[in-house]
Design a protein around this motif. Structure first.
Motif, PDB file in Angstrom:
ATOM      1  N   GLN A  41       0.793  -1.230   0.000  1.00 46.57           N
ATOM      2  CA  GLN A  41       0.000   0.000   0.000  1.00 46.57           C
ATOM      3  C   GLN A  41       0.828   1.284   0.000  1.00 46.57           C
ATOM      4  O   GLN A  41       0.266   2.379  -0.010  1.00 46.57           O
ATOM      5  CB  GLN A  41      -1.002   0.017   1.169  1.00 46.57           C
ATOM      6  N   GLU A  42       2.144   1.168  -0.007  1.00 41.80           N
ATOM      7  CA  GLU A  42       2.992   2.361  -0.123  1.00 41.80           C
ATOM      8  C   GLU A  42       2.884   2.926  -1.538  1.00 41.80           C
ATOM      9  O   GLU A  42       3.186   2.246  -2.519  1.00 41.80           O
ATOM     10  CB  GLU A  42       4.444   2.021   0.193  1.00 41.80           C
ATOM     11  N   LEU A  43       2.460   4.182  -1.639  1.00 45.25           N
ATOM     12  CA  LEU A  43       2.237   4.789  -2.951  1.00 45.25           C
ATOM     13  C   LEU A  43       3.518   4.804  -3.781  1.00 45.25           C
ATOM     14  O   LEU A  43       3.484   4.543  -4.990  1.00 45.25           O
ATOM     15  CB  LEU A  43       1.703   6.213  -2.784  1.00 45.25           C
ATOM     16  N   THR A  44       4.634   5.089  -3.157  1.00 45.72           N
ATOM     17  CA  THR A  44       5.895   5.207  -3.898  1.00 45.72           C
ATOM     18  C   THR A  44       6.390   3.861  -4.422  1.00 45.72           C
ATOM     19  O   THR A  44       7.262   3.831  -5.300  1.00 45.72           O
ATOM     20  CB  THR A  44       6.992   5.823  -3.010  1.00 45.72           C
ATOM     21  N   GLU A  45       5.834   2.753  -3.910  1.00 45.43           N
ATOM     22  CA  GLU A  45       6.247   1.419  -4.331  1.00 45.43           C
ATOM     23  C   GLU A  45       5.178   0.717  -5.166  1.00 45.43           C
ATOM     24  O   GLU A  45       5.311  -0.463  -5.488  1.00 45.43           O
ATOM     25  CB  GLU A  45       6.594   0.565  -3.098  1.00 45.43           C
ATOM     26  N   LYS A  46       4.127   1.429  -5.523  1.00 43.01           N
ATOM     27  CA  LYS A  46       3.036   0.852  -6.308  1.00 43.01           C
ATOM     28  C   LYS A  46       3.501   0.527  -7.727  1.00 43.01           C
ATOM     29  O   LYS A  46       4.154   1.357  -8.376  1.00 43.01           O
ATOM     30  CB  LYS A  46       1.866   1.834  -6.349  1.00 43.01           C
ATOM     31  N   PHE A  47       3.150  -0.644  -8.227  1.00 43.84           N
ATOM     32  CA  PHE A  47       3.538  -1.047  -9.584  1.00 43.84           C
ATOM     33  C   PHE A  47       2.932  -0.080 -10.599  1.00 43.84           C
ATOM     34  O   PHE A  47       1.736   0.200 -10.583  1.00 43.84           O
ATOM     35  CB  PHE A  47       3.064  -2.473  -9.869  1.00 43.84           C
ATOM     36  N   GLY A  48       3.789   0.445 -11.490  1.00 41.81           N
ATOM     37  CA  GLY A  48       3.314   1.315 -12.556  1.00 41.81           C
ATOM     38  C   GLY A  48       3.161   2.772 -12.184  1.00 41.81           C
ATOM     39  O   GLY A  48       2.793   3.591 -13.033  1.00 41.81           O
ATOM     40  N   ILE A  49       3.429   3.137 -10.914  1.00 39.78           N
ATOM     41  CA  ILE A  49       3.264   4.536 -10.514  1.00 39.78           C
ATOM     42  C   ILE A  49       4.355   5.380 -11.163  1.00 39.78           C
ATOM     43  O   ILE A  49       5.488   4.925 -11.379  1.00 39.78           O
ATOM     44  CB  ILE A  49       3.318   4.667  -8.969  1.00 39.78           C
TER      45      ILE A  49
END
Length: 288
Positions: A262-270
């Motif tokens: 759920q970490e935004l900076t580690e989200k796939f494709g972000i």
């Protein structure tokens, strides 16, 4: 509603979500966009921002704080400012405000430009980071194209022709999240026949599709929608159960993986934009 047109096409937009709600081929009086029947799917061509697909538990974490966002983000539920630059071109803009900052802690500008040239509609996106810090986002398109089942035509009379793929690697969805499984769909002559059963388990989500152009074609009358895109690395194809449309969806970003932390900076494709940096992408539909 706002309209642009030329001698061949007429496009209509809702300022709510800057959504394309109609694209009429004026030469034959044919509607290209899905009607938005709420019994199946009330959307027509929503803009997905600042996330694409679902977040795990509808939440994400940024710098230790937890935020909530609905599936596909919030842009489709916001009113855009419209600026008409000509009879055949219109620009919509959405900027961050006090309400958006509460659920998405970045200052941004999202600009969408729709342009008609001859028998082609081009949709261009520009996201700009107006924050004093880095910004993380995804963006996706979700246009639904009408499938004609009148006058002896059937859903199965349609097919999608891929410019560069012999097979499709599908990431199945599990409770709206991306599962760890892969399903292979072999294509014959780079062609995917349409059927209601194709979407019985939700969208076909792809992260390795090679094609940058697809053709939605009716085999009986050879009517075609030529769909092309650039700077979108992921793609989805979807239709609601027994509904007469198909969505062709270029994305920068996808739903959360099942095991995402759920970490935004580690989200796939972000994507990350630095201060004052911008990002651009586009798609186009040509009617034949």
């Amino acid at each position: 509603m706002t309209t642009i047109q030329n001698t061949k096409l007429k496009a209509t937009f809702n300022e709510l979500g800057a959504e394309l709600v109609s694209l009429i081929n004026l030469e034959i009086g044919k509607e290209i966009i899905w009607e938005g029947n709420a019994d199946f799917w009330s959307g027509q061509s929503p803009v997905l921002f600042p996330t694409v697909g679902a977040l795990k538990d509808d939440k994400y974490i940024f710098k230790g704080k937890t935020y909530e966002l609905p599936r596909h983000g919030f842009a489709r539920k916001r009113v855009f400012a419209a600026k008409k630059s000509s009879e055949s071109e219109i620009i919509f803009e959405l900027k961050s405000d006090e309400e958006s900052i509460k659920i998405y802690p970045f200052q941004f500008s999202l600009e969408i430009k729709y342009t008609l040239v001859e028998n082609k509609l081009t949709v261009s996106y520009q996201v700009k980071n107006l924050s004093e810090k880095e910004m993380y986002f995804s963006l996706g398109a979700h246009p639904g194209f009408a499938i004609d089942t009148e006058k002896g035509l059937n859903y199965s009379d349609y097919e999608i022709i891929f410019s560069d793929d012999e097979k499709l690697e599908i990431h199945p969805l599990a409770d709206n999240l991306i599962s760890n499984k892969i399903k292979i769909i072999e294509l014959e002559n780079k062609t995917l026949p349409l059927s209601y059963e194709l979407f019985s388990k939700d969208a076909l989500v792809m992260t390795t599709m090679k094609s940058q152009e697809l053709i939605l074609r009716n085999k009986k009358n050879n009517h075609k929608v030529i769909f092309s895109f650039s700077n979108f690395p992921y793609f989805g194809i979807w239709a609601a159960k027994n509904a007469d449309f198909v969505c062709l969806e270029p994305w920068q970003g996808i739903a959360d993986l099942e095991n995402h932390n759920q970490e935004l900076t580690e989200k796939f494709g972000i994507l990350k934009l630095e201060k004052n940096e911008d990002w651009k992408a586009d798609w186009a539909v040509e009617i034949e």
